[in-house]
Design an enzyme around this catalytic site. Sequence first.
Site, PDB file in Angstrom:
ATOM      1  N   ASN A 213       0.839  -1.216   0.126  1.00  9.16           N
ATOM      2  CA  ASN A 213      -0.028   0.053  -0.274  1.00  9.16           C
ATOM      3  C   ASN A 213       0.800   1.274   0.117  1.00  9.16           C
ATOM      4  OD1 ASN A 213      -2.246  -1.564   0.028  1.00  9.16           O
ATOM      5  ND2 ASN A 213      -2.558  -1.410   2.323  1.00  9.16           N
ATOM      6  N   LYS A 291      13.763 -14.670  -9.260  1.00  9.98           N
ATOM      7  CA  LYS A 291      13.121 -13.475 -10.174  1.00  9.98           C
ATOM      8  C   LYS A 291      12.425 -14.195 -11.444  1.00  9.98           C
ATOM      9  CE  LYS A 291      13.896  -9.379 -12.758  1.00  9.98           C
ATOM     10  NZ  LYS A 291      14.978  -8.466 -13.257  1.00  9.98           N
ATOM     11  N   ASP A 310      -6.413 -10.341   9.302  1.00 12.44           N
ATOM     12  CA  ASP A 310      -6.927  -9.077   9.738  1.00 12.44           C
ATOM     13  C   ASP A 310      -6.601  -8.746  11.260  1.00 12.44           C
ATOM     14  OD1 ASP A 310      -8.729  -7.140  10.482  1.00 12.44           O
ATOM     15  OD2 ASP A 310     -10.246  -7.688   9.384  1.00 12.44           O
ATOM     16  N   ILE A 311      -5.428  -8.200  11.283  1.00 16.76           N
ATOM     17  CA  ILE A 311      -4.706  -7.823  12.427  1.00 16.76           C
ATOM     18  C   ILE A 311      -5.604  -6.950  13.425  1.00 16.76           C
ATOM     19  CG2 ILE A 311      -2.734  -6.984  13.624  1.00 16.76           C
ATOM     20  CD1 ILE A 311      -1.172  -7.344  10.846  1.00 16.76           C
ATOM     21  N   LEU A 312      -6.408  -6.255  13.032  1.00 18.41           N
ATOM     22  CA  LEU A 312      -7.048  -5.269  13.662  1.00 18.41           C
ATOM     23  C   LEU A 312      -8.317  -6.096  14.461  1.00 18.41           C
ATOM     24  CD1 LEU A 312      -7.970  -2.580  15.054  1.00 18.41           C
ATOM     25  CD2 LEU A 312      -9.163  -2.094  12.795  1.00 18.41           C
ATOM     26  N   PHE A 328      -7.289   2.641  11.965  1.00 15.68           N
ATOM     27  CA  PHE A 328      -7.148   3.726  11.109  1.00 15.68           C
ATOM     28  C   PHE A 328      -7.767   3.000   9.781  1.00 15.68           C
ATOM     29  CE2 PHE A 328      -4.387   5.718  13.891  1.00 15.68           C
ATOM     30  CZ  PHE A 328      -4.034   7.082  13.137  1.00 15.68           C
ATOM     31  N   LYS A 346     -14.817  -4.514  12.657  1.00 13.99           N
ATOM     32  CA  LYS A 346     -13.715  -5.087  13.292  1.00 13.99           C
ATOM     33  C   LYS A 346     -13.741  -5.353  14.713  1.00 13.99           C
ATOM     34  CE  LYS A 346     -11.247  -4.365   9.276  1.00 13.99           C
ATOM     35  NZ  LYS A 346     -10.613  -5.348   8.649  1.00 13.99           N
TER      36      LYS A 346
END
Length: 405
Positions: A213, A291, A310-312, A328, A346
């Site tokens: 991201n 590669k 999904d850590i949160l 966030f 969440k």
Amino acid sequence: MLEGKRILLIIGGGIAAFKALDLIRRLRDRGARVVPVLTSAAEEFVTPLSVSALAAEAVYRDLFDLTNEAEMGHIELSRSADLILVAPGTANLMAKMAGGHADDLATTLLLATDTQVLFAPAMNVRMWDHPATRRNRAQLEADGILFVGPDEGPMACGEFGEGRLSEVPRIVEAVEAALDATPSGAASLKGRHVIVTSGPTHEPIDPVRYIANRSSGAQGVAVGKALAEAGARVTFVTGPADVAPPPGVEVVRVRTALEMEAAVMAALPADAAVMAAAVADWRVRAPATGKMKKTAGQGAPALDFVENPDILARLSQHAERPPLVVGFAAETETVVEHATAKRTRKGCDWIVANDVSEAGGAMGGSDNEVTLITGSGAEPWPRMSKDAVARRLAERLAEALEGTS
């Protein structure tokens, strides 16, 4: 709000120096005493007489002034102020500060001080974007220097981009925010343990390519710094960010979402967690060990993606869940609605929602405009620097945790 505050204003050399005259007036209107310091380059743009008249103070210019230096005036100047404000701050001043140079009055003051410094950059867009300037800013932020701006817009040289001195009202707001970090707030998180995640994650495709991201990590670094300054013990779990971790925290460096999840869970128990990292949603199931070569006529390779943890959500449901979990939400449209739904989905306590569309300017920029989503609804905050957002969030955490064991 600035009544009785003493601000040492260092005016750097640049076309934006003329704004320092209005800045002096507005700071004095709010009750501040402004003691001006002019660099030799600044005198090419504003005169000592005009600065002195507006500040109603003598202008300091010369490191080797026999009258002042008989009493080590540069030491007294640097330590008697409540805040040192550099506006405009040039690329040259940034470089000297980052390198610890002290070859004139301004840089000697900046090196000799133990007072908080607020830097308002102003320079050509190419100078601001130069890797050396970026490195210098990262070093200064790691050293505890606060920044306001620069802004984006047309420049005197005819170019357009980021590098304009922030408008005077915004600088005044940043001064007020910097001086609002009171000693009582510094003790408010003493004894608390807070986990902070920051930066992006890099999910490998092969040894040289990855999925990520767009996140510089600047807001997470600001949060970690503000919490540490408020007295918290901070475990700072960071992906490969563009900016250096804040001082005074325990740094845990990770690269992938799986590594970040493991680091967060290993850091428990905690009193609070602020999950500011931009974790990649997917990863390649089996990254190539070598590669992947592009072969003419064969087209793009097929990549088999799987969802990242999904850590949160996992932290919000964990047996050792912190009493306060803050997520966030980086959104590009209907920001509040998406963030409100995310908080429910969440299971976290708060969501800090921000607009990361191109118009929002949060990704890679120095400012943020967020909305705090809680169980009571949406609380929009005005646009401010990422440092100011972090300080306000730290204050809210301290208030929420007050009285809890």
